[in-house]
Scaffold this active site. Structure first.
Site, mmCIF file in Angstrom:
data_model
loop_
_atom_site.group_PDB
_atom_site.id
_atom_site.type_symbol
_atom_site.label_atom_id
_atom_site.label_comp_id
_atom_site.label_asym_id
_atom_site.label_seq_id
_atom_site.Cartn_x
_atom_site.Cartn_y
_atom_site.Cartn_z
ATOM 1 N N LYS A 23 25.342 59.476 60.717
ATOM 2 C CA LYS A 23 23.953 59.047 60.609
ATOM 3 C C LYS A 23 23.407 58.600 61.951
ATOM 4 O O LYS A 23 22.265 58.889 62.289
ATOM 5 C CB LYS A 23 23.817 57.950 59.555
ATOM 6 C CG LYS A 23 24.004 58.522 58.155
ATOM 7 C CD LYS A 23 23.726 57.546 57.060
ATOM 8 C CE LYS A 23 23.775 58.303 55.732
ATOM 9 N NZ LYS A 23 23.752 57.465 54.577
ATOM 10 N N LYS B 18 16.604 68.852 53.205
ATOM 11 C CA LYS B 18 15.403 68.158 53.695
ATOM 12 C C LYS B 18 15.338 68.263 55.208
ATOM 13 O O LYS B 18 14.277 68.409 55.794
ATOM 14 C CB LYS B 18 15.477 66.677 53.316
ATOM 15 C CG LYS B 18 14.724 66.324 52.070
ATOM 16 C CD LYS B 18 15.009 64.878 51.694
ATOM 17 C CE LYS B 18 15.736 64.830 50.377
ATOM 18 N NZ LYS B 18 16.832 63.916 50.231
ATOM 19 N N LYS C 179 21.611 76.810 53.881
ATOM 20 C CA LYS C 179 21.650 75.807 52.804
ATOM 21 C C LYS C 179 20.317 75.038 52.756
ATOM 22 O O LYS C 179 19.811 74.593 53.780
ATOM 23 C CB LYS C 179 22.806 74.835 53.083
ATOM 24 C CG LYS C 179 22.893 73.738 52.063
ATOM 25 C CD LYS C 179 23.916 72.685 52.457
ATOM 26 C CE LYS C 179 23.814 71.535 51.484
ATOM 27 N NZ LYS C 179 23.684 70.223 52.017
HETATM 28 P P1 ADP Z 1 19.472 66.917 51.939
HETATM 29 O O1 ADP Z 1 20.455 67.860 52.618
HETATM 30 O O2 ADP Z 1 18.249 67.640 51.526
HETATM 31 O O3 ADP Z 1 19.204 65.671 52.758
HETATM 32 P P2 ADP Z 1 21.012 65.135 50.322
HETATM 33 O O4 ADP Z 1 22.076 64.990 51.349
HETATM 34 O O5 ADP Z 1 20.075 63.988 50.099
HETATM 35 O O6 ADP Z 1 20.169 66.462 50.601
HETATM 36 O O7 ADP Z 1 21.713 65.529 48.938
HETATM 37 C C1 ADP Z 1 21.669 64.803 47.757
HETATM 38 C C2 ADP Z 1 22.564 65.537 46.764
HETATM 39 O O8 ADP Z 1 22.076 66.870 46.529
HETATM 40 C C3 ADP Z 1 24.003 65.700 47.253
HETATM 41 O O9 ADP Z 1 24.885 65.419 46.180
HETATM 42 C C4 ADP Z 1 24.132 67.148 47.677
HETATM 43 O O10 ADP Z 1 25.412 67.644 47.454
HETATM 44 C C5 ADP Z 1 23.093 67.846 46.787
HETATM 45 N N1 ADP Z 1 22.482 68.963 47.539
HETATM 46 C C6 ADP Z 1 21.610 68.864 48.564
HETATM 47 N N2 ADP Z 1 21.247 70.096 49.028
HETATM 48 C C7 ADP Z 1 21.933 70.992 48.274
HETATM 49 C C8 ADP Z 1 22.000 72.422 48.254
HETATM 50 N N3 ADP Z 1 21.287 73.165 49.092
HETATM 51 N N4 ADP Z 1 22.794 73.022 47.341
HETATM 52 C C9 ADP Z 1 23.523 72.278 46.455
HETATM 53 N N5 ADP Z 1 23.506 70.932 46.428
HETATM 54 C C10 ADP Z 1 22.724 70.277 47.315
HETATM 55 N N1 TRP Z 2 25.745 56.347 48.987
HETATM 56 C C1 TRP Z 2 25.199 57.273 48.032
HETATM 57 C C2 TRP Z 2 24.378 58.378 48.760
HETATM 58 O O1 TRP Z 2 23.947 58.151 49.867
HETATM 59 C C3 TRP Z 2 24.310 56.580 47.028
HETATM 60 C C4 TRP Z 2 25.066 55.495 46.324
HETATM 61 C C5 TRP Z 2 24.897 54.161 46.491
HETATM 62 C C6 TRP Z 2 26.110 55.685 45.373
HETATM 63 N N2 TRP Z 2 25.752 53.464 45.705
HETATM 64 C C7 TRP Z 2 26.521 54.366 45.007
HETATM 65 C C8 TRP Z 2 26.727 56.802 44.827
HETATM 66 C C9 TRP Z 2 27.553 54.170 44.096
HETATM 67 C C10 TRP Z 2 27.774 56.594 43.931
HETATM 68 C C11 TRP Z 2 28.174 55.279 43.568
HETATM 69 O O2 TRP Z 2 24.146 59.426 48.184
#
Ligand code: ADP
Ligand code: TRP
Length: 321
Positions: A110, A193, A190
């Site tokens: 991050k 966001k 993939k």
């Molecule tokens: P982003 O990549 O858009 O920031 P996140 O990291 O917030 O997405 O993902 C939130 C959840 O959605 C995660 O559990 C992730 O595995 C799932 N996810 C995100 N993008 C995809 C994708 N393109 N295909 C399948 N699952 C996804």
């Molecule tokens: N850390 C998780 C994420 O960023 C969100 C989250 C917070 C979570 N507390 C949790 C997931 C407890 C599972 C269990 O997606």
């Protein structure tokens, strides 16, 4: 199974989030117990605008409800409505080793992506452990990237139980979400966001159609037969269409003699139909904010009762009571 997961209120869900996570949470809601919460305390490290965080939290709750999360089956609440979590977090923090947190890749990840290196970001796995342990959860559905945090949670729980020689905390297990169907974005990579290649679940239909029509495709001639298996447009279509429609589309690919425009139109139509009910439900919830407040309030009351019981166990064990 006692299922629990948290969803950060950091933006509106896209197709990838739905198929890769949300739909799978919803499928698990009929287990013994399912607790889902909006992780607004976790989002404090990224959203430093009160109005925005509040709005995002409500939006995320409405999105989940519209997509089928049923408060009669699952307990839905906002993380900060259970203040016991913050108290438990401090107790856990007091015994969580620095080395354990230093090994977590998400902090470095991050920070390398530009997030400010604040303490909350570093200690975030401990807050996540409090979330999980506070409800005696045994099953935590998460994406692959979060499995390390579940291991950290187990380590923290084990070390607490062993220090105080009592089985205060239940050791949870991660249930890794099926990510076999990585949803491709509009550029074929993939969907994410961060890549700007996403289509939101609740995007107005007109704008969704426009984005679908702009999905990148190759420039092979129309008449050339094509393999549907490796084609991202076909992959997207298959998320929304039933088996018969998929087979028909696959046949068209193999025969050749079609334009990608035709597939895009079929994809947009299928996605429109697929999310139609959710869109209607979303509009109803939007028009009835008291109902959403009620659902979240009821959920928080159930969650607090459980968390208070677990916190009490921990306080008794470590001499705070
Ligand atoms: P982003 O990549 O858009 O920031 P996140 O990291 O917030 O997405 O993902 C939130 C959840 O959605 C995660 O559990 C992730 O595995 C799932 N996810 C995100 N993008 C995809 C994708 N393109 N295909 C399948 N699952 C996804
Ligand atoms: N850390 C998780 C994420 O960023 C969100 C989250 C917070 C979570 N507390 C949790 C997931 C407890 C599972 C269990 O997606």
């Amino acid at each position: 199974m006692k299922v629990l997961s948290g969803i950060q209120p950091t933006g509106r869900p896209h197709w990838g989030n739905y198929f890769g996570a949300i739909r799978q949470y919803i499928d698990l809601q009929t287990e013994d117990q399912a607790f889902y919460f909006i992780a607004n305390l976790h989002a404090l490290t990224t959203i430093r605008n009160g109005q925005e965080l509040k709005q995002n939290s409500r939006d995320t709750a409405m999105d989940l409800l519209a997509l089928g999360l049923d408060p009669n089956h699952a307990v839905l609440f906002i993380q900060s409505d259970v203040p016991e979590i913050s108290e438990l977090c401090w107790i856990l923090m007091s015994g969580a080793s620095m080395g354990l947190l230093e090994r977590c890749v998400s902090y470095k990840d991050k920070v390398s992506k530009g997030l400010t290196p604040v303490t909350g970001l570093f200690t975030y796995p401990v807050l996540q452990a409090a979330d999980i342990l506070a409800y005696d959860s045994d099953t935590v559905p998460v994406g692959e990237d979060q499995t390390q945090h579940i291991e950290v949670c187990r380590d923290i729980a084990k070390s607490f139980n062993s220090a105080y020689q009592e089985e205060v905390f239940v050791l949870p297990k991660a249930k890794v979400l099926d990510s076999s169907a990585k949803v491709p974005g509009t550029d074929g990579d993939k969907m994410s966001k961060s890549y700007g290649n996403f289509i939101e679940v609740f995007e107005p239909v007109k704008s969704m159609r426009k984005k679908v029509m702009r999905i990148a495709t190759d420039s092979r001639p129309m008449e050339e037969p094509k393999d549907p298996a490796g084609d991202h447009l076909y992959q997207l279509f298959s998320l929304f269409a039933d088996d018969a429609a998929c087979q028909e589309m696959a046949g068209l690919y193999r025969r050749g003699g079609f334009g990608y425009g035709e597939v895009k139109k079929a994809l947009a139509d299928a996605a429109d139909v697929y999310f139609c009910e959710a869109r209607e439900k979303r509009a109803e919830l939007e028009a009835d904010p008291d109902r959403v407040i009620q659902i979240l309030g009821d959920g928080a009351a159930v969650a607090r009762r459980k968390a208070a019981e677990v916190l009490d166990r921990a306080q008794q064990a470590c001499g705070l009571k």
